[in-house]
Scaffold this motif. Sequence first.
Motif, PDB file in Angstrom:
ATOM      1  N   SER A  24       0.850  -1.196   0.000  1.00  0.00           N
ATOM      2  CA  SER A  24       0.000   0.000   0.000  1.00  0.00           C
ATOM      3  C   SER A  24       0.888   1.249   0.000  1.00  0.00           C
ATOM      4  CB  SER A  24      -0.907   0.017   1.239  1.00  0.00           C
ATOM      5  OG  SER A  24      -1.765  -1.106   1.242  1.00  0.00           O
ATOM      6  N   PHE A  25       0.581   2.149  -0.879  1.00  0.00           N
ATOM      7  CA  PHE A  25       1.327   3.405  -0.968  1.00  0.00           C
ATOM      8  C   PHE A  25       0.384   4.546  -0.602  1.00  0.00           C
ATOM      9  CE2 PHE A  25       2.320   7.261  -3.373  1.00  0.00           C
ATOM     10  CZ  PHE A  25       3.622   7.499  -2.970  1.00  0.00           C
ATOM     11  N   SER A  26       0.853   5.415   0.253  1.00  0.00           N
ATOM     12  CA  SER A  26       0.062   6.587   0.620  1.00  0.00           C
ATOM     13  C   SER A  26       0.985   7.796   0.714  1.00  0.00           C
ATOM     14  CB  SER A  26      -0.658   6.368   1.956  1.00  0.00           C
ATOM     15  OG  SER A  26       0.276   6.171   3.001  1.00  0.00           O
ATOM     16  N   GLY A  27       0.440   8.930   0.501  1.00  0.00           N
ATOM     17  CA  GLY A  27       1.225  10.162   0.572  1.00  0.00           C
ATOM     18  C   GLY A  27       0.326  11.347   0.879  1.00  0.00           C
ATOM     19  N   SER A  28       0.909  12.359   1.423  1.00  0.00           N
ATOM     20  CA  SER A  28       0.149  13.569   1.731  1.00  0.00           C
ATOM     21  C   SER A  28       1.070  14.782   1.584  1.00  0.00           C
ATOM     22  CB  SER A  28      -0.426  13.502   3.148  1.00  0.00           C
ATOM     23  OG  SER A  28       0.623  13.477   4.108  1.00  0.00           O
ATOM     24  N   ILE A  29       0.474  15.909   1.244  1.00  0.00           N
ATOM     25  CA  ILE A  29       1.196  17.174   1.108  1.00  0.00           C
ATOM     26  C   ILE A  29       0.416  18.236   1.886  1.00  0.00           C
ATOM     27  CG2 ILE A  29       2.048  18.921  -0.473  1.00  0.00           C
ATOM     28  CD1 ILE A  29       2.226  16.828  -2.623  1.00  0.00           C
ATOM     29  N   GLY A  30       1.121  18.939   2.733  1.00  0.00           N
ATOM     30  CA  GLY A  30       0.505  20.035   3.503  1.00  0.00           C
ATOM     31  C   GLY A  30       1.023  21.390   3.028  1.00  0.00           C
ATOM     32  N   PHE A  31       0.118  22.289   2.607  1.00  0.00           N
ATOM     33  CA  PHE A  31       0.502  23.611   2.132  1.00  0.00           C
ATOM     34  C   PHE A  31       0.309  24.621   3.257  1.00  0.00           C
ATOM     35  CE2 PHE A  31      -0.861  21.288  -1.655  1.00  0.00           C
ATOM     36  CZ  PHE A  31       0.250  21.446  -2.477  1.00  0.00           C
ATOM     37  N   PRO A  32       1.245  25.522   3.424  1.00  0.00           N
ATOM     38  CA  PRO A  32       1.118  26.532   4.493  1.00  0.00           C
ATOM     39  C   PRO A  32      -0.009  27.517   4.189  1.00  0.00           C
ATOM     40  CG  PRO A  32       2.978  27.041   3.093  1.00  0.00           C
ATOM     41  CD  PRO A  32       2.471  25.703   2.648  1.00  0.00           C
ATOM     42  N   LEU A  33      -0.668  27.952   5.244  1.00  0.00           N
ATOM     43  CA  LEU A  33      -1.739  28.936   5.088  1.00  0.00           C
ATOM     44  C   LEU A  33      -1.258  30.358   5.354  1.00  0.00           C
ATOM     45  CD1 LEU A  33      -4.679  27.011   6.844  1.00  0.00           C
ATOM     46  CD2 LEU A  33      -4.140  27.163   4.412  1.00  0.00           C
ATOM     47  N   GLU A  78       4.926  20.631   3.889  1.00  0.00           N
ATOM     48  CA  GLU A  78       5.307  19.346   4.472  1.00  0.00           C
ATOM     49  C   GLU A  78       4.771  18.210   3.597  1.00  0.00           C
ATOM     50  OE1 GLU A  78       4.237  18.812   8.479  1.00  0.00           O
ATOM     51  OE2 GLU A  78       5.463  20.478   9.223  1.00  0.00           O
ATOM     52  N   THR A  79       5.575  17.190   3.397  1.00  0.00           N
ATOM     53  CA  THR A  79       5.165  15.995   2.626  1.00  0.00           C
ATOM     54  C   THR A  79       5.405  14.741   3.453  1.00  0.00           C
ATOM     55  OG1 THR A  79       7.348  15.776   1.625  1.00  0.00           O
ATOM     56  CG2 THR A  79       5.724  17.108   0.426  1.00  0.00           C
ATOM     57  N   GLU A  80       4.598  13.767   3.207  1.00  0.00           N
ATOM     58  CA  GLU A  80       4.740  12.480   3.902  1.00  0.00           C
ATOM     59  C   GLU A  80       4.311  11.363   2.949  1.00  0.00           C
ATOM     60  OE1 GLU A  80       3.212  10.098   7.871  1.00  0.00           O
ATOM     61  OE2 GLU A  80       2.813  12.242   7.628  1.00  0.00           O
ATOM     62  N   PHE A  81       5.139  10.349   2.841  1.00  0.00           N
ATOM     63  CA  PHE A  81       4.842   9.198   1.993  1.00  0.00           C
ATOM     64  C   PHE A  81       5.127   7.930   2.778  1.00  0.00           C
ATOM     65  CE2 PHE A  81       6.241  12.645  -0.761  1.00  0.00           C
ATOM     66  CZ  PHE A  81       5.179  12.737  -1.658  1.00  0.00           C
ATOM     67  N   SER A  82       4.383   6.867   2.418  1.00  0.00           N
ATOM     68  CA  SER A  82       4.626   5.584   3.091  1.00  0.00           C
ATOM     69  C   SER A  82       4.296   4.434   2.142  1.00  0.00           C
ATOM     70  CB  SER A  82       3.793   5.473   4.368  1.00  0.00           C
ATOM     71  OG  SER A  82       2.417   5.435   4.053  1.00  0.00           O
ATOM     72  N   ILE A  83       5.051   3.370   2.258  1.00  0.00           N
ATOM     73  CA  ILE A  83       4.790   2.107   1.556  1.00  0.00           C
ATOM     74  C   ILE A  83       4.848   1.011   2.608  1.00  0.00           C
ATOM     75  CG2 ILE A  83       5.571   0.482  -0.184  1.00  0.00           C
ATOM     76  CD1 ILE A  83       6.794   2.737  -1.697  1.00  0.00           C
ATOM     77  N   VAL A  84       3.752   0.274   2.727  1.00  0.00           N
ATOM     78  CA  VAL A  84       3.684  -0.784   3.745  1.00  0.00           C
ATOM     79  C   VAL A  84       3.292  -2.088   3.078  1.00  0.00           C
ATOM     80  CG1 VAL A  84       3.175   0.783   5.645  1.00  0.00           C
ATOM     81  CG2 VAL A  84       1.304  -0.180   4.299  1.00  0.00           C
ATOM     82  N   GLN A  85       3.723  -3.171   3.665  1.00  0.00           N
ATOM     83  CA  GLN A  85       3.468  -4.503   3.112  1.00  0.00           C
ATOM     84  C   GLN A  85       3.116  -5.451   4.255  1.00  0.00           C
ATOM     85  OE1 GLN A  85       3.533  -5.634  -0.061  1.00  0.00           O
ATOM     86  NE2 GLN A  85       2.905  -7.644   0.683  1.00  0.00           N
ATOM     87  N   GLY A  86       2.109  -6.318   3.979  1.00  0.00           N
ATOM     88  CA  GLY A  86       1.722  -7.296   4.987  1.00  0.00           C
ATOM     89  C   GLY A  86       2.847  -8.270   5.266  1.00  0.00           C
ATOM     90  N   PHE A  87       2.931  -8.743   6.503  1.00  0.00           N
ATOM     91  CA  PHE A  87       4.032  -9.604   6.935  1.00  0.00           C
ATOM     92  C   PHE A  87       3.592 -11.045   7.147  1.00  0.00           C
ATOM     93  CE2 PHE A  87       6.975 -11.281  10.181  1.00  0.00           C
ATOM     94  CZ  PHE A  87       8.169 -11.112   9.488  1.00  0.00           C
ATOM     95  N   VAL A  88       2.330 -11.253   7.575  1.00  0.00           N
ATOM     96  CA  VAL A  88       1.859 -12.620   7.868  1.00  0.00           C
ATOM     97  C   VAL A  88       1.849 -13.478   6.612  1.00  0.00           C
ATOM     98  CG1 VAL A  88      -0.102 -13.963   8.730  1.00  0.00           C
ATOM     99  CG2 VAL A  88       0.530 -11.822   9.839  1.00  0.00           C
ATOM    100  N   ASP A  89       1.633 -12.836   5.430  1.00  0.00           N
ATOM    101  CA  ASP A  89       1.599 -13.594   4.182  1.00  0.00           C
ATOM    102  C   ASP A  89       2.872 -14.389   3.953  1.00  0.00           C
ATOM    103  OD1 ASP A  89      -0.875 -12.658   3.668  1.00  0.00           O
ATOM    104  OD2 ASP A  89      -0.292 -11.206   2.138  1.00  0.00           O
ATOM    105  N   LEU A  90       3.983 -13.881   4.417  1.00  0.00           N
ATOM    106  CA  LEU A  90       5.251 -14.577   4.215  1.00  0.00           C
ATOM    107  C   LEU A  90       5.265 -15.945   4.896  1.00  0.00           C
ATOM    108  CD1 LEU A  90       7.800 -11.655   4.670  1.00  0.00           C
ATOM    109  CD2 LEU A  90       7.136 -12.773   2.543  1.00  0.00           C
ATOM    110  N   PHE A  91       4.617 -16.047   6.042  1.00  0.00           N
ATOM    111  CA  PHE A  91       4.610 -17.299   6.795  1.00  0.00           C
ATOM    112  C   PHE A  91       3.508 -18.249   6.313  1.00  0.00           C
ATOM    113  CE2 PHE A  91       6.448 -14.073   9.614  1.00  0.00           C
ATOM    114  CZ  PHE A  91       7.659 -14.673   9.923  1.00  0.00           C
ATOM    115  N   THR A  92       2.415 -17.688   5.835  1.00  0.00           N
ATOM    116  CA  THR A  92       1.307 -18.541   5.382  1.00  0.00           C
ATOM    117  C   THR A  92       1.413 -18.901   3.904  1.00  0.00           C
ATOM    118  OG1 THR A  92      -0.074 -16.612   4.883  1.00  0.00           O
ATOM    119  CG2 THR A  92      -0.229 -17.541   7.104  1.00  0.00           C
TER     120      THR A  92
END
Length: 472
Positions: A112-121, A128-142
């Motif tokens: 899953s990839f997610s990202g966000s950008i915050g613009f100053p008011l 400010e920017t933030e991004f993330s990539i996450v992956q399930g871990f239990v699948d590796l064992f099952t």
Amino acid sequence: MPPPRSRVHWKYPCLLAVFLLGGCASVRKERGHSEVATLVEERTGLKTRWNQGTPEDAQVQQHLNALLAQALTSDRAVEVALLNNPALQGTYEELGVSQADMVQAGLLTNPSFSGSIGFPLSSDGVTETEFSIVQGFVDLFTLPLRKRVAKEQFMADTLRVAHEALATTAEVRQTFTEVQARQQLVALRREVFQAADAAAELADRQRTAGNVTALVLATEQASLEQARLDLAQDELALFEAREHLNRLMGLFGARVQWTLSEKLPEVPVSEAPLEHLETLAIRQRLDIDAARKQASLLWNALELARSTRFFGRVEVGVHTHRDANGPRLFGPTLSLELPIFDQRQALIARLEAQYRQGEDRLTELSVNARSEVRAARARLMTLRNMAERYQKAVLPLRATIVEESQRQYNAMQIGLPALLIARREQVEAWRAYLETVRDYWTTRADLERLVGGRLPKGTAPAAPPPSPLPPS
């Protein structure tokens, strides 16, 4: 003014490598059908083919035309059906569905990839920017267990498809035997009709000359009309049997003009030993083997559900960020789903019930297979004995009765009705004999289906009894 802030979550390099390798799986169309073709050829000696819209399919069509250009035999009819039966071709496609499920089970879930950008008011703010990539871990064992379950399902589906091909083979052989029998019965009825027509014409001339009574003429004419009706009925039955075989072979248009050259074969003089057919059926019936594998994969699926019941979604990775005017930080991340409410208790209960169903289904198939084999074997032996009695006793006696009745009729010792009764009973005895031989071969084809393969051959058939030629 603080600098822009970013955060990135990454899997460990080894996990990323596993993910990339998991995406390399692909679906091969021919997989599964080669196994089906091997199973069918082992049990029938004939090849099958899966039409996939490839250039090789044109060669199959040419081969079909070559088969149909010759006089059709039982083996050729089966080969045509294995190559061209539409329902069977549709059944082959189930292997593609099952293989796709197997490949899917071997893939890791997408990250899953997610990202966000915050613009100053305000003018003194920063972006400010933030991004993330996450992956399930239990699948590796099952993953290994999931792949094993899917592979067993694919194997079970392959066996079921092969079983359908063998069932089609048995039905084609039975229908081909029906066509052979109907064709001989029509030939017999035509002989009877021609004899009745000649007798009626002779009676009409004799009546004109005053040599026979009106009763004799009416009796011959009634026999002629009855012979005409019997011939029409048998011709319709032959047509319907041919059309049934056309449907099984997937034929239409000019291809339905095939011909038969072989007559219905006689029954063997003796049968090969058939005492161990029950054991043979349990060992090599494909639907029983498929049910056995189905029960095994349900057990593995149940074990998978039980082993992961206290594990929800687990996501791991690493992240890095740097605070304003601060050092860059690096460290792992962990996200856990707490299995408080859903501990897969419903899924486990469902799989337990399905596993018990699978075991019961396997037991049912095994018990029914043994019983059906015993019943078919008893029917086969009875029909063989009946055909033998027709050959050795009934048909010769009926021929003798007709000869003696004709002799007595010529000597004016009996009337025409008695002679006609003797002829009719001879024809009906011959008809019953043909139907008995037909039923023997259809039962033999059914018994081969029930044991999942060809039966041992018996002693060569005896010479067929002479066909009755009704005296004119």
